[in-house]
Design a protein around this motif. Structure first.
Motif, PDB file in Angstrom:
ATOM      1  N   LYS A   5       0.832  -1.207   0.000  1.00 54.87           N
ATOM      2  CA  LYS A   5       0.000   0.000   0.000  1.00 54.87           C
ATOM      3  C   LYS A   5       0.866   1.256   0.000  1.00 54.87           C
ATOM      4  CE  LYS A   5      -4.052  -2.005   2.280  1.00 54.87           C
ATOM      5  NZ  LYS A   5      -4.856  -2.051   3.521  1.00 54.87           N
ATOM      6  N   SER A   6       2.016   1.209   0.684  1.00 49.57           N
ATOM      7  CA  SER A   6       2.898   2.381   0.693  1.00 49.57           C
ATOM      8  C   SER A   6       3.435   2.656  -0.702  1.00 49.57           C
ATOM      9  CB  SER A   6       4.061   2.177   1.672  1.00 49.57           C
ATOM     10  OG  SER A   6       4.983   1.207   1.201  1.00 49.57           O
ATOM     11  N   GLU A   7       3.693   1.595  -1.458  1.00 53.35           N
ATOM     12  CA  GLU A   7       4.155   1.765  -2.838  1.00 53.35           C
ATOM     13  C   GLU A   7       3.058   2.378  -3.693  1.00 53.35           C
ATOM     14  OE1 GLU A   7       6.849   1.453  -6.139  1.00 53.35           O
ATOM     15  OE2 GLU A   7       7.101   1.392  -3.956  1.00 53.35           O
ATOM     16  N   SER A   8       1.824   1.948  -3.485  1.00 56.19           N
ATOM     17  CA  SER A   8       0.692   2.500  -4.231  1.00 56.19           C
ATOM     18  C   SER A   8       0.522   3.988  -3.955  1.00 56.19           C
ATOM     19  CB  SER A   8      -0.586   1.740  -3.856  1.00 56.19           C
ATOM     20  OG  SER A   8      -1.721   2.326  -4.448  1.00 56.19           O
ATOM     21  N   ALA A   9       0.616   4.388  -2.691  1.00 48.96           N
ATOM     22  CA  ALA A   9       0.488   5.803  -2.332  1.00 48.96           C
ATOM     23  C   ALA A   9       1.623   6.625  -2.917  1.00 48.96           C
ATOM     24  CB  ALA A   9       0.456   5.949  -0.817  1.00 48.96           C
ATOM     25  N   TYR A  10       2.816   6.066  -2.858  1.00 44.83           N
ATOM     26  CA  TYR A  10       4.001   6.745  -3.410  1.00 44.83           C
ATOM     27  C   TYR A  10       3.838   6.979  -4.904  1.00 44.83           C
ATOM     28  CZ  TYR A  10       8.839   6.902  -5.194  1.00 44.83           C
ATOM     29  OH  TYR A  10       9.987   7.228  -5.849  1.00 44.83           O
ATOM     30  N   ARG A  11       3.381   5.965  -5.623  1.00 44.66           N
ATOM     31  CA  ARG A  11       3.229   6.081  -7.077  1.00 44.66           C
ATOM     32  C   ARG A  11       2.128   7.056  -7.466  1.00 44.66           C
ATOM     33  NH1 ARG A  11       7.562   4.763 -10.011  1.00 44.66           N
ATOM     34  NH2 ARG A  11       8.710   3.236  -8.786  1.00 44.66           N
ATOM     35  N   SER A  12       1.159   7.257  -6.572  1.00 45.34           N
ATOM     36  CA  SER A  12       0.042   8.144  -6.899  1.00 45.34           C
ATOM     37  C   SER A  12       0.495   9.589  -7.089  1.00 45.34           C
ATOM     38  CB  SER A  12      -1.025   8.078  -5.798  1.00 45.34           C
ATOM     39  OG  SER A  12      -0.558   8.677  -4.595  1.00 45.34           O
ATOM     40  N   ILE A  13       1.627   9.959  -6.481  1.00 45.76           N
ATOM     41  CA  ILE A  13       2.109  11.345  -6.606  1.00 45.76           C
ATOM     42  C   ILE A  13       3.413  11.435  -7.388  1.00 45.76           C
ATOM     43  CG2 ILE A  13       3.460  11.382  -4.471  1.00 45.76           C
ATOM     44  CD1 ILE A  13       2.322  14.224  -3.999  1.00 45.76           C
ATOM     45  N   TYR A  14       4.150  10.333  -7.467  1.00 48.40           N
ATOM     46  CA  TYR A  14       5.452  10.322  -8.132  1.00 48.40           C
ATOM     47  C   TYR A  14       5.356  10.809  -9.580  1.00 48.40           C
ATOM     48  CZ  TYR A  14       9.769   8.326 -10.101  1.00 48.40           C
ATOM     49  OH  TYR A  14      10.964   8.135 -10.746  1.00 48.40           O
TER      50      TYR A  14
END
Length: 373
Positions: free
Chosen positions: A172-181
């Motif tokens: 989930k942390s990767e998903s959140a990170y990718r949402s703004i990256y």
């Protein structure tokens, strides 16, 4: 007490300002769509591979439908695999009517594997991609639409869409990170260039690039920085998708993220001379912000947490532990629902470890567990 409070505020100011700039940039970034191609340019696709027997066949099958076969050359750069990667790749090339070759060499790391693959290409435009993911039918054409739209664009990268086999705090942390990256990279592209490419979906013009340093620096960031040094721009193409399976277990994600953080920091710090008006808005805006993000913010963030714990603890013995408990709860909240605060704290940890990890030689990488794609 007042001195400690002022020092704490000053140190906290750095991460707050840097990430406020990036959040505003991400919110206000404008995405432009690639132009439709009337003529498709010939491309060479380089796949660095190490022990990819579980995924290489699916990857080559995917590429066979991602671009016109007659315009595509595939170079699988087999980096000393100890499994059946070489033979499966050769058989798959024949099975899917792909033109190109499989080259095998001793184990030497991804950067050298990419350099060797590029040396065997015959086309002016090269695409670098991983063995453990998939393109959609428009990925390469969208990359080409931007790359060939202007002579001053030397390299492009696409957007990474992640998925995991388990729904955990770390996936989930990767998903959140990718949402703004991707939004940040898009903003940087609008200003001038981004060098925070996704290594699994990169395309460049040979005339714009230089060979990668084989021992230090992430291949994607190093490629982009070499292009910028040569006077070209690097653009992010959100519509060009690469689908990658990411680790959901902490041990796997930690190993992957620390290695990536280390290599990205190496590329950033080794190219610190691009902080110069010579490189226009990239040298004076984009690079300084990224340097602060990668090399300064992690240390100041955790130092500020320690200092705030001391400041609050000096007010009341309960306040310090309560503050630490709040930070832990913020991290764990990502297990309930993906959010940027949880992801931010986790990734600051990876970057901080990456800073210390730069003292080690990490140019030989180990792939994540392969389960097929």
């Amino acid at each position: 007490m007042i001195t400690l409070y002022l020092v704490t505020l000053a140190i906290s100011f750095i991460p707050v300002v840097v990430y406020t700039i990036y959040v505003v940039a991400a919110i206000t970034s404008r995405t432009s769509f690639p132009r439709s191609l009337e003529l498709f340019p010939p491309v060479s696709i380089v796949i660095p591979a190490y022990n990819e027997e579980k995924v290489i066949e699916s990857r080559l099958q995917n590429l066979s439908s991602a671009y016109p076969l007659e315009l595509m050359e595939i170079i699988v750069s087999n980096d000393g695999s100890t499994d059946d990667t070489e033979q499966i790749a050769k058989d798959s090339m024949k099975q899917f009517s792909l033109h190109g070759m499989v080259i095998t060499h001793e184990r030497s790391g991804v950067n050298k594997a990419i350099n060797r693959g590029i040396d065997h290409t015959t086309n002016e435009i090269v695409v670098i991609t991983g063995a453990d993911g998939l393109f959609d039918e428009n990925t390469i054409s969208d990359l080409m639409g931007v790359l060939t739209s202007s002579d001053d664009i030397g390299a492009v990268s696409g957007d990474m869409i992640t998925y995991a086999e388990g729904d955990t705090l770390f996936s989930k942390s990767e998903s959140a990170y990718r949402s703004i990256y991707g939004r940040i990279c898009t903003w940087e592209s609008n200003v001038h260039s981004t060098y925070c490419f996704n290594g699994a979906v990169v395309a460049f013009k040979k005339k714009a690039s230089s060979s990668l340093n084989t021992r230090r620096g992430a291949d994607d960031a190093s490629m982009a920085l070499s292009v910028i040094r040569n006077g070209y721009k690097c653009k992010y193409v959100p519509s060009a998708k690469f689908y990658e399976l990411v680790p959901h277990e902490f041990s796997e994600q930690r190993r992957q993220k620390i290695r990536r953080a280390t290599r990205l920091l190496e590329a950033t710090i080794c190219n610190r001379d691009v902080f110069s008006p010579k490189y226009g808005k990239f040298g004076m805006i984009i690079y300084p912000l990224r340097f602060l993000m990668f090399a300064v913010v992690p240390a100041t963030f955790f130092l500020s947490l320690i200092l705030w714990t001391l400041v609050l603890g000096s007010i009341s013995l309960l306040y310090g532990p309560a503050f630490i408990g709040l930070i832990i709860l913020l991290v764990l909240s990502g297990n309930i629902r993906a959010n940027m605060l949880s992801s931010f704290i986790i990734y600051q940890g990876y970057l901080l470890v990456g800073l210390f990890n730069m003292l080690r030689d990490v140019h030989i990488w180990e792939p994540n567990k392969r389960t097929g794609i």
